[in-house]
Design an enzyme around this catalytic site. Structure first.
Site, short mmCIF file in Angstrom:
data_model
loop_
_atom_site.label_atom_id
_atom_site.label_comp_id
_atom_site.label_asym_id
_atom_site.label_seq_id
_atom_site.Cartn_x
_atom_site.Cartn_y
_atom_site.Cartn_z
N TYR A 299 43.86 -40.53 -19.98
CA TYR A 299 42.72 -39.76 -19.46
C TYR A 299 41.79 -40.65 -18.63
CZ TYR A 299 39.08 -36.12 -19.63
OH TYR A 299 38.16 -35.16 -19.30
N SER B 255 35.12 -37.26 -15.11
CA SER B 255 34.62 -37.44 -16.48
C SER B 255 33.89 -38.77 -16.57
CB SER B 255 35.78 -37.43 -17.48
OG SER B 255 35.35 -37.86 -18.76
#
Length: 221
Positions: free
Chosen positions: A159, A146
């Protein structure tokens, strides 16, 4: 792009929804020889693998696998290789969780689970597939990371940390395995409308199909 994927055997984790499902559909449309669709959600897996198998008979294998369990991942790769006549040409370590919470509200158990899914799931996949790729003379591994791994955001320490670790791992492997004709790619899919958002995706988000096309174009290049 089709020339890179036709006649190849692929495995996609998180393959029953979102980006993973779009990757499976596009790989089949590009004439992949076989696609192993792996997911922890048994109902979604059965539904989507049956749907795709009806359109692409003999080319689809649904595999229930929990990527946090190394034995599950080993079995996933073994079954995919058997289905693909001994080969696994492409592994997409795509399964992942989106996690948003203030750091002080996170628990050690949540951190362990976040890394189990977003990092160790890919690591287990790499460990399981490398002997097959070495024996066949090459292959391609793609790990879905990501942009948050490069630009961490507040309230997303879980995350951000897992994806940053995955980026570092993937970049190191890319150089380490290059001379063995095993390509390793970091996938940055963009902001995509997937179940991770739980219905709160921003208006600017792209579709899973748009993301999958960008991913497969980049990997082929």
């Amino acid at each position: 792009m089709k020339a890179y994927y036709e006649h190849k055997v692929a495995v996609v984790t998180g393959g029953a929804s979102g980006i993973g499902l779009a990757l499976c559909e596009m790989l089949l449309a590009l004439d992949a020889k076989a696609v192993g669709i792996a997911d922890v959600n048994a109902d979604a897996l059965q539904k989507q693998s049956a749907r795709l198998a009806a359109t692409y008979p003999g080319k689809v294998l649904g595999i229930r696998a929990d990527v946090t369990k190394q034995d599950d991942v080993k079995d996933m790769i073994r079954r995919a290789a058997e289905f693909g006549a001994g080969r696994v040409d492409l592994l997409f370590n795509n399964a992942g969780l989106g996690l948003m919470k203030p750091f002080e509200e996170t628990t050690d158990a949540e951190w362990e689970f976040a890394f189990a899914v977003n990092f160790y799931g890919a690591l287990y996949g790499v460990r399981a597939v490398l002997p097959i790729m070495r024996a066949q003379g090459g292959g391609h591994i793609a790990n879905t990371a990501s942009g948050i791994g490069f630009c961490p955001m507040p309230y997303q320490s879980l995350y951000s940390a897992t994806k940053a670790a995955l980026i570092g791992f993937t970049s190191a492997l890319r150089a380490e395995l290059w001379d063995e004709n095993i390509r390793v790619s970091t996938v940055i899919p963009g902001t995509v409308v997937t179940p991770i958002w739980q219905g709160t995706a921003p208006a600017s988000a792209i579709t899973p199909e748009e993301s999958a096309r960008g991913i497969l174009t980049g990997i082929a290049a």
